[in-house]
Design a protein around this motif. Structure first.
Motif, short mmCIF file in Angstrom:
data_model
loop_
_atom_site.label_atom_id
_atom_site.label_comp_id
_atom_site.label_asym_id
_atom_site.label_seq_id
_atom_site.Cartn_x
_atom_site.Cartn_y
_atom_site.Cartn_z
N LEU A 396 25.67 50.16 34.90
CA LEU A 396 25.11 48.98 34.30
C LEU A 396 23.76 48.78 35.79
O LEU A 396 22.16 48.46 35.18
N GLY A 397 23.47 50.46 36.12
CA GLY A 397 22.43 50.21 37.34
C GLY A 397 22.05 49.25 38.19
O GLY A 397 20.99 49.63 38.73
N SER A 398 22.82 48.19 38.47
CA SER A 398 22.67 47.92 39.82
C SER A 398 23.24 48.78 41.14
O SER A 398 23.72 49.24 40.93
N GLU A 399 22.25 47.87 42.76
CA GLU A 399 22.47 48.47 43.62
C GLU A 399 23.88 47.70 44.17
O GLU A 399 24.00 47.92 45.35
N HIS A 400 23.64 47.12 43.62
CA HIS A 400 24.93 45.50 43.57
C HIS A 400 26.83 46.42 43.64
O HIS A 400 26.62 47.13 42.98
N MET A 401 27.40 46.67 45.02
CA MET A 401 28.72 47.36 44.68
C MET A 401 29.95 45.65 44.82
O MET A 401 29.46 45.02 45.14
N ALA A 402 30.89 45.89 44.24
CA ALA A 402 32.15 45.36 44.78
C ALA A 402 33.63 45.24 44.87
O ALA A 402 33.67 46.93 44.63
N THR A 403 33.87 44.66 45.09
CA THR A 403 35.67 45.08 45.19
C THR A 403 36.10 44.15 44.46
O THR A 403 35.97 43.28 44.20
N CYS A 404 37.07 44.96 44.76
CA CYS A 404 38.44 44.51 43.55
C CYS A 404 39.72 44.41 43.69
O CYS A 404 39.98 46.09 44.01
N LEU A 405 40.41 43.89 43.40
CA LEU A 405 42.11 43.71 43.53
C LEU A 405 42.17 43.57 42.16
O LEU A 405 42.32 42.76 41.39
N TYR A 406 43.20 43.96 41.62
CA TYR A 406 44.10 44.82 39.82
C TYR A 406 45.47 44.63 39.97
O TYR A 406 46.34 45.42 41.04
N ALA A 407 46.29 43.70 40.02
CA ALA A 407 47.81 43.59 40.16
C ALA A 407 48.24 43.39 38.78
O ALA A 407 47.64 42.55 38.31
N ILE A 408 49.56 43.79 38.30
CA ILE A 408 50.14 43.35 37.18
C ILE A 408 51.30 43.39 37.83
O ILE A 408 52.35 43.52 38.52
N TYR A 409 51.35 41.39 37.52
CA TYR A 409 53.47 41.40 37.46
C TYR A 409 54.10 40.86 36.23
O TYR A 409 54.06 40.53 34.41
N ASP A 410 55.03 42.18 36.33
CA ASP A 410 56.30 41.58 34.58
C ASP A 410 57.77 40.76 35.40
O ASP A 410 58.17 41.17 36.54
N PRO A 411 57.41 39.78 35.07
CA PRO A 411 58.74 38.73 35.13
C PRO A 411 60.01 39.52 34.69
O PRO A 411 60.79 38.68 35.18
N ILE A 412 60.17 40.54 33.74
CA ILE A 412 61.04 41.07 33.82
C ILE A 412 62.18 41.76 34.79
O ILE A 412 63.34 41.91 34.68
N SER A 413 61.28 42.95 34.81
CA SER A 413 61.88 43.78 35.18
C SER A 413 61.46 43.41 37.91
O SER A 413 62.07 44.02 38.31
N GLN A 414 60.17 42.16 37.10
CA GLN A 414 60.39 41.76 38.91
C GLN A 414 60.00 42.81 39.33
O GLN A 414 60.28 43.34 40.98
N ARG A 415 59.34 42.95 38.78
CA ARG A 415 57.84 44.12 39.89
C ARG A 415 56.50 44.31 39.96
O ARG A 415 55.85 43.50 39.12
N LEU A 416 55.53 44.77 40.43
CA LEU A 416 54.65 43.74 41.05
C LEU A 416 53.32 45.97 40.94
O LEU A 416 53.96 46.34 41.99
N LEU A 417 52.64 45.71 40.27
CA LEU A 417 52.05 47.15 40.29
C LEU A 417 50.24 46.69 40.63
O LEU A 417 49.80 45.69 40.31
N VAL A 418 49.99 47.14 41.67
CA VAL A 418 48.42 46.77 42.41
C VAL A 418 47.79 47.85 42.21
O VAL A 418 48.64 49.46 43.41
N ALA A 419 46.61 48.41 42.62
CA ALA A 419 45.73 49.33 42.53
C ALA A 419 44.11 48.01 43.21
O ALA A 419 44.13 46.77 43.04
N ASP A 420 43.69 48.89 44.44
CA ASP A 420 43.31 48.07 45.49
C ASP A 420 41.78 49.00 45.13
O ASP A 420 41.41 50.04 45.55
N ALA A 421 40.42 48.48 45.22
CA ALA A 421 39.18 49.24 45.53
C ALA A 421 38.80 48.14 46.19
O ALA A 421 37.28 47.91 46.21
N GLY A 422 38.80 48.28 47.32
CA GLY A 422 37.96 48.14 49.51
C GLY A 422 38.48 46.86 49.23
O GLY A 422 37.61 46.39 50.28
N HIS A 423 38.90 46.04 48.54
CA HIS A 423 39.45 44.43 48.97
C HIS A 423 40.36 44.15 49.75
O HIS A 423 40.54 45.19 49.85
N PRO A 424 40.59 42.84 50.37
CA PRO A 424 40.83 43.09 51.36
C PRO A 424 42.48 42.45 50.36
O PRO A 424 42.92 42.21 49.53
N PRO A 425 44.26 43.37 51.27
CA PRO A 425 45.03 43.57 50.21
C PRO A 425 45.52 42.13 50.49
O PRO A 425 45.12 40.52 51.10
#
Length: 672
Positions: A396-425
């Motif tokens: 995008l060529g922007s000088e702006h940076m961003a933080t992001c937290l991405y999680a996937i919840y599986d209700p069948i296995s009852q597990r949570l996958l989380v990846a963090d890019a500089g974001h508060p936990p």
């Protein structure tokens, strides 16, 4: 010193002699026999630029670096006088006593150097706090022993009409030999309220600096100076106090109060002009930190428009969200949240924050949110989503940076996958009411580039609540992030102690009270997810080899599962659709295919294979042997679709379960 662009100076300069050019507005008139430096008038800074142009106004062609104090190494005559005596006096302005000698050229040079360096110091501020910090560094102790800044509440933006009645609130103050700056206490006394018809309000709107002994301000002096130690106890400050209106290009922004201690010479008439110059440069910085009304409205509208209008209703998880705009003195930022349904009743939970507060930040947020939605529907692992999001941010060529937290919840296995890019936990509220700040190692922010991301797998207990948020909730001028996260955890536990389990809306509303409205400069995005899980008795799952007889085997397994669930009335249509979808998968698959049945309020069938080719419904001709399978599915199913995965695809359809069987299901039928 180059003059300030305002032409409405407080006093008139001496008239020019014949053949002599008149000084520019705001320019210091030369002493007799002295040649005045000619500098071109400056251009006013553009609103919303984020930085005051005061440094350009005062620029003398030297280095932009400013010593630790703006007046370092300067000796101001009379304890700080920096400008010639005004030609005409105003209310509260003292005339020069008769017989008092003119200032020497050396003294005038010192005063000009002081204002030049002070303007540079103030102009270095890129936001409200830094601008005021520059004022304090410049004025204390070189010009005054204490400086207090009261700002109008709320600050008017752009061409907007100022709020009425006129209300001032102490923002911060500095005092002492070291010029220690103190922020106004959020829990202190209320603001100084002034009516438009009041004498003090009229004086401020007149834009003139005055001494503390004028009758108009006697009633408010004690309230204005209350935070400064030792001043209120010394009685009326008189000529040891100067009140200067902070006046921008359009509106009154607040006041600056400058105070001298008892052991120092009192202010003189020349000091009124020194104070006026300091206030003018400060007002430019304050006004620049407040976005223009039109831009602020557009950015806020863009921000709100790009947030989800509603959250999806998915089985196994309940969702709630909140968005809290920043304070009125700040522009809309780039905070966002999202919840994206994934195959297998999973859901992606996303929260992000684009750095900065502008229309560009809001537009950047919309682009990143759209990119996340596209990547999520490919069913990529969390670290892959952040990797591709980082690539897109760089493109995008922007000088702006961003933080992001991405999680996937599986209700069948009852597990949570989380990846963090500089974001508060995230914070997890356990079913027993205890709170936990999840120890998810943060990666680099989005836009840095070349940094790997990691996915962490965590248990997601049924009955637990996951809270994703942006830093505006836990961080403010008066609180760091770590302290804010602990307060957030404690607030969740307190709510759970009153009501177990707490409703999501109640939980979100209680959490938002942590955001201090007086010290909040950032917007807040909040996403709460309650884990309901998925009972194993409501799931049937098989792997089948891609062989010609696989479709018949799939029909048998479907029939058995529906009989055990008591859904025999749905059997014919379910068998036919399962057969058609499995037959299509067998045709293209090279590895075992997956057949899964899920029973909720609907009966959902999912068939997955390793072929990336997504089936499309087409109209079969009279002589065609195939091409009618998806047409039948389209006619019999409540809804159907196909989802591409990183390892292939999933074709699914849903059937509506009759109301009487839904009640029977809740009583706990036999598991498959």
């Amino acid at each position: 010193m180059e003059p300030h662009p305002r032409a409405d100076t407080h006093t008139a300069p001496p008239a020019p002699q014949p053949g002599e050019a008149a000084p520019e507005p705001g320019e210091v008139a030369p002493e007799p026999g002295e040649v005045a430096p000619r500098t071109p008038p400056s251009r006013p800074s553009s609103p919303g630029s984020g930085r005051s142009r005061a440094g350009e106004v005062a620029g003398s062609g030297g280095s932009d670096e400013v010593p630790g104090g703006a007046a370092e190494g300067l000796r101001l005559p009379g304890g700080g006088a920096a400008c010639p005596v005004p030609a005409e006096g105003g209310r509260g302005e003292a005339q020069r006593p008769r017989g008092q000698p003119e200032h020497a050229p050396e003294a005038q040079s010192d005063r000009l150097r002081f204002l030049d360096l002070a303007a540079r110091r103030i102009a270095q501020g890129v936001d409200l706090d830094e601008t005021l910090r520059g004022l304090y560094d410049a004025a204390v102790p070189a010009f005054a022993d204490a400086v207090l800044v009261h700002l109008r509440e709320p600050l008017a933006a752009g061409e907007g009409r100022p709020a009425e009645p006129l209300v001032l609130r102490l923002h911060s103050f500095a005092q002492g030999p070291e010029g220690v700056v103190s922020a106004a206490s959020a829990g202190g006394a209320g603001p100084v309220r002034l009516t438009v018809s009041g004498a003090f309000a009229e004086l401020l709107l007149g834009r003139r600096p005055v001494f503390g002994d004028v009758p108009e301000i006697e009633a408010v002096v004690s309230e204005l100076l209350e935070p400064v130690a030792g001043v209120s106890a010394t009685g009326a400050p008189g000529r040891r106090l100067i009140i200067v209106p902070l006046y921008g290009r359009r509106h009154l922004l607040g006041t600056v109060a400058l105070v001298r201690a008892a052991g120092r010479p009192v202010f003189v008439a020349d000091d009124l002009l020194v104070a006026a110059q300091l206030a003018t440069h400060t007002a430019l910085g304050v006004e620049a930190s407040v976005p223009s009304g039109q831009e602020a409205s557009a950015a806020d509208a863009l921000q709100l428009r790009m947030l989800p209008s509603s959250l999806p209703e998915t089985t196994g998880v309940r969702l709630a969200s909140r968005y809290l705009p920043a304070a009125e003195t700040s522009q809309g930022g780039g905070d966002w949240y999202d919840a994206i349904p994934l195959p297998g009743n999973r859901v992606a939970l996303v929260v992000g924050d684009v750095m900065g507060h502008s229309m560009t930040s809001a537009a950047m947020m919309g682009q990143l949110r759209t990119t996340v939605q596209t990547l999520a529907r490919l069913d990529l692992p969390p670290e892959e989503v952040l990797y591709h999001l980082d690539e897109q941010a760089q493109r995008l060529g922007s000088e702006h940076m961003a933080t992001c937290l991405y999680a996937i919840y599986d209700p069948i296995s009852q597990r949570l996958l989380v990846a963090d890019a500089g974001h508060p936990p995230p914070v997890l509220l356990h079913p027993d009411g205890s709170g936990e700040v999840l120890q998810v190692p943060p990666g680099a922010p989005i836009g840095v580039g070349g940094v790997p991301f990691e996915t962490w797998e965590l248990p997601a207990p049924t009955g637990g609540t996951l809270l994703l948020y942006t830093d505006g909730l836990v961080e403010s001028r008066n609180r760091d992030v770590l302290t804010g996260m602990e307060l957030l955890r404690g607030r969740l536990e307190a709510v759970a102690a009153r009501v177990a389990p707490p409703p999501l809306d109640m939980l979100c509303d209680a959490v938002l009270t942590l955001a201090d409205p007086d010290a909040r400069d950032d917007d807040v995005a909040l996403l709460a997810a309650r884990f309901d899980g998925f009972a194993p008795l409501n799931v049937a799952y098989w792997f089948l080899s891609p062989q010609p007889q696989t479709a018949g085997r799939a029909r048998q397994l479907t029939r058995r599962a529906l009989h055990r669930w008591g859904l025999g009335s749905m059997l014919d249509a379910a068998e036919l659709m399962v057969s058609e979808v499995v037959t299509n998968a067998v045709r293209y698959a090279s590895r075992p295919i997956a057949l899964r049945l899920l029973r909720t309020d609907v009966l959902r069938c999912e068939v997955g294979d390793d072929s990336p080719q997504v089936p499309r419904m087409r109209r079969a001709q009279a002589g065609d042997e195939g091409g009618r399978g998806l047409f039948l599915v389209d006619q019999l199913a409540l809804r159907w679709g196909a989802t591409m995965l990183s390892t292939g695809k999933v074709v699914w359809f849903e059937q509506e379960i009759p109301e009487e069987y839904r009640q029977h299901r809740q009583e706990g039928p036999e598991a498959v």
